[in-house]
Write a protein that holds these residues in place. Structure first.
Motif, PDB file in Angstrom:
ATOM      1  N   LYS A  19     -26.711 -37.024 -23.231  1.00 46.10           N
ATOM      2  CA  LYS A  19     -26.592 -37.317 -24.640  1.00 46.10           C
ATOM      3  C   LYS A  19     -25.240 -38.009 -24.937  1.00 46.10           C
ATOM      4  O   LYS A  19     -24.680 -37.270 -25.738  1.00 46.10           O
ATOM      5  N   LEU A  40     -25.048 -28.539 -12.641  1.00 47.07           N
ATOM      6  CA  LEU A  40     -26.117 -28.212 -13.398  1.00 47.07           C
ATOM      7  C   LEU A  40     -26.946 -29.478 -13.821  1.00 47.07           C
ATOM      8  O   LEU A  40     -28.224 -29.379 -13.979  1.00 47.07           O
ATOM      9  N   MET A  44     -31.117 -32.581 -13.134  1.00 43.06           N
ATOM     10  CA  MET A  44     -31.864 -33.327 -14.399  1.00 43.06           C
ATOM     11  C   MET A  44     -31.790 -34.837 -14.443  1.00 43.06           C
ATOM     12  O   MET A  44     -32.592 -35.385 -14.601  1.00 43.06           O
TER      13      MET A  44
ATOM     14  N   LYS B 341     -34.393 -27.532 -17.474  1.00 40.24           N
ATOM     15  CA  LYS B 341     -33.579 -26.674 -17.605  1.00 40.24           C
ATOM     16  C   LYS B 341     -33.904 -25.130 -16.960  1.00 40.24           C
ATOM     17  O   LYS B 341     -32.853 -24.710 -16.523  1.00 40.24           O
ATOM     18  N   VAL B 380     -26.666 -22.285 -19.657  1.00 42.69           N
ATOM     19  CA  VAL B 380     -27.492 -23.762 -19.422  1.00 42.69           C
ATOM     20  C   VAL B 380     -28.076 -23.955 -20.583  1.00 42.69           C
ATOM     21  O   VAL B 380     -28.293 -24.985 -21.176  1.00 42.69           O
ATOM     22  N   LYS B 383     -26.065 -24.605 -24.048  1.00 44.43           N
ATOM     23  CA  LYS B 383     -24.722 -25.564 -23.834  1.00 44.43           C
ATOM     24  C   LYS B 383     -24.593 -26.213 -25.059  1.00 44.43           C
ATOM     25  O   LYS B 383     -23.500 -26.445 -25.468  1.00 44.43           O
ATOM     26  N   GLU B 384     -25.833 -26.801 -25.662  1.00 48.32           N
ATOM     27  CA  GLU B 384     -25.573 -27.812 -26.774  1.00 48.32           C
ATOM     28  C   GLU B 384     -25.053 -27.228 -27.910  1.00 48.32           C
ATOM     29  O   GLU B 384     -24.196 -27.526 -28.708  1.00 48.32           O
ATOM     30  N   LYS B 387     -21.395 -26.306 -27.738  1.00 46.42           N
ATOM     31  CA  LYS B 387     -20.602 -27.441 -27.768  1.00 46.42           C
ATOM     32  C   LYS B 387     -20.478 -27.822 -29.465  1.00 46.42           C
ATOM     33  O   LYS B 387     -19.464 -28.067 -29.836  1.00 46.42           O
TER      34      LYS B 387
END
Lengths: 81, 508
Positions: A19, A40, A44, B341, B380, B383-384, B387
């Motif tokens: 992103k 992590l 992906m 994920k 995990v 995370k976004e 942030k």
């Protein structure tokens, strides 16, 4: 496909998964150079690359990727000539 | 033989002088390290008073009489320890050679599997046999099967978890062709047994440590000063902070009458104790190795300043977490990469649950690992979101609150881990949930340890960009030596110097 084209595609994939709108990858780029590319997100990224090119990597191959150049070289090897 | 004992000081002095007097012969230096390391390993299994007697009060006639009497159980245990270490490293060496020579992939895979089964089989027998059988018997009895089981008397060999992971990592690296098999047998078994890292890590990688054994070393005054100052910092952490707090923690956890408030205080204090104990050990190990011209892997990087649990595990016991990442987490998450994920969450939970089991053959250790796996999985998935929060909330506030939350979670997981059994944890928890939680805890019993802990964290915060708290090599000469002298005075003024306590990670 040329190494430059692969690098362009890989950069786009990295931008989508991580992103990030601004991302400049070179063959020498490593995980340490890219914010957010860690253990992590690594799998992906690999999964996204596999889906894009319809190829499969082996764990032994992935472990030996030291930089973007190694990843691109492995992709090129797996693509039909 | 503890790192903080006088016998270790004598041992290190003899090895140091002998080692550097053989500067012209790398092979002779390695032989000194090999025999020194095996002696250290066997001596580590002996009680302190026996070593002192051996060093200062040795009587030939008495020793001869003991030999004539034959081996007792302790002698057999020490012989067993030595053989186990030697056979384990020799087997890894031979398997490395076999993997290097074999070109057929399927045969290589079977060799790797055989090696893993042998090393893990030995570890499981010594460390987990009673735990697994007892757990099975308990489960069967719950179902009404009525099985009787008396635990076997199996002594856990010192450092077995550490050297097993060390040699297994080497085997995996050779199998994955990321490292060439070792060709020199003496260099290889010496690098496994190398005494500064043998008993409680750092868990070394052959690719990092072995080349240092195959290359010549050079003496440097700077390295000597750096090694000694890091050892000094380790002694300070262990003797002045960890051991001061340890007495209170041991008392509170052992007593059936401890109040809820004291259990909370002891648990928070235990987070400081375990950090100072284990990172102090690592500092002594790294400093000791540097005295001999070797660089070991950095094992701690100021973990209590981490702002997420993911970051915490990149800073705490780094050699174990990177081992787990490379040889457990990566293969599992790679196998489940199509899950996105959730594959990462799955890999984190499995890896950390097994990491918990590595820390101890008890269900509380497994639950401790599971707790960490779940929170890492949560990080995990969020995370976004996190942030975004970090961009809205002022940086300092976000970092401080996050670091405190990570520390509190760590403390909660340590309550489970430190209790040692589910029954004990339930007893502690019931007292935490009682009215005694609101009584005044015994701050006075732990005030010295907490005060020195505060000083330590302040110094580490100032030095957070350096390798360790007392890393002052580029500072003014006067400041540097004043700091060294102050730390020495503080260590020698400590009451704990005469009451040496084992390092907590010895039990793993």
């Amino acid at each position: 496909m040329t190494p430059e084209e692969v690098l362009t595609h890989v950069t786009e994939i990295f931008k989508t998964v991580l992103k990030k709108e601004q991302l400049h990858l070179t063959p020498a780029t490593t995980a340490a150079d890219v914010d957010g590319w860690d253990s992590l997100t690594h799998v992906m990224l690999i999964d996204a690359v596999e889906n894009h090119y319809k190829i499969k990597f082996k764990l032994n191959e992935v472990i030996k990727f030291n930089n973007i150049g190694d990843l691109c070289a492995c992709i090129l090897k797996k693509l039909p000539a | 033989m503890l790192f903080t004992s006088f016998s270790f000081f004598l041992f290190l002095t003899v090895i140091y002088l002998l080692y550097w007097s053989l500067l012209k012969s790398r092979k002779a230096q390695n032989i000194v390290l090999l025999f020194g390391s095996y002696f250290f390993y066997c001596a580590a299994a002996m009680p302190q008073n026996k070593i002192a007697k051996l060093l200062f009060n040795f009587r030939f006639e008495e020793a001869w009489l003991n030999v004539a009497k034959g081996f007792n159980e302790r002698h057999y245990h020490i012989l067993q320890l030595f053989l186990l270490l030697w056979l384990s490293s020799s087997f890894a060496y031979l398997m490395g050679i076999a993997l290097g020579k074999q070109k057929k992939e399927i045969t290589r895979k079977w060799l790797m599997v055989l090696s893993a089964v042998v090393h893990l089989g030995v570890l499981c027998y010594f460390k987990y046999f009673n735990f697994f059988v007892q757990s099975f018997v308990d489960a069967a009895n719950t179902l009404g099967w009525q099985i009787l089981f008396s635990p076997e008397h199996i002594l856990l060999p010192l450092a077995i978890s550490f050297f097993t992971f060390h040699v297994l990592g080497y085997t995996f690296d050779v199998y994955q062709e990321t490292y060439e098999p070792a060709d020199d047998y003496v260099d290889f078994i010496t690098h496994v047994a190398f005494f500064p890292q043998l008993v409680a890590g750092p868990i070394e990688r052959a690719g990092h440590l072995l080349p240092q054994f195959t290359n010549p070393r050079s003496f440097s005054w700077n390295k000597m000063e750096s090694g000694l100052s890091q050892m000094l910092w380790g002694f300070f952490k262990k003797t002045v902070v960890a051991d001061s707090i340890g007495k209170f923690v041991t008392y509170v956890y052992a007593s059936d009458a401890s109040s809820g408030s004291n259990i909370i205080l002891a648990t928070l204090a235990f987070t400081i104790q375990i950090y100072c104990d284990f990172s102090g050990y690592s500092d002594i190990a790294l400093g000791c190795a540097r005295l001999l011209g070797f660089d070991l892997l950095k094992n701690f990087n100021f973990p209590y300043f981490a702002t997420s649990l993911t970051e915490f595990w990149r800073r705490w016991h780094i050699s174990l977490s990177s081992w787990i990442t490379d040889y457990l987490y990566m293969p599992i998450s790679f196998g489940k990469r199509s899950w996105g994920k959730w594959g990462i969450v799955y890999a984190a939970i499995i890896s950390f649950t097994l990491s918990g089991l590595w820390h101890g053959a008890q269900w509380t250790a497994v639950i401790w690992g599971l707790m960490h796996g779940i929170v890492l999985g949560y990080e995990v998935l969020t995370k976004e979101v996190r942030k975004k929060w970090s961009q809205i909330i002022p940086h300092v506030v976000y970092s401080v609150v996050s670091a405190i939350l990570v520390w509190l979670f760590w403390a909660a997981s340590q309550l489970v881990f430190r209790s040692g059994s589910i029954t004990k944890f339930q007893a502690l928890w019931s007292r935490i949930c009682s009215e005694s939680l609101f009584t005044m805890p015994y701050f006075s019993a732990v005030k010295d340890g907490l005060m020195w802990g505060g000083v330590l964290f302040l110094i580490e915060w100032i030095q957070r960009k350096k390798d360790y708290g007392l890393d002052l090599q580029n500072t003014n000469y006067m400041i540097r030596w004043t700091a060294y002298a102050t730390i020495i005075v503080v260590i020698f003024s400590s009451d704990n110097l005469n009451n040496q306590n084992e390092f907590l990670y010895f039990q793993f």
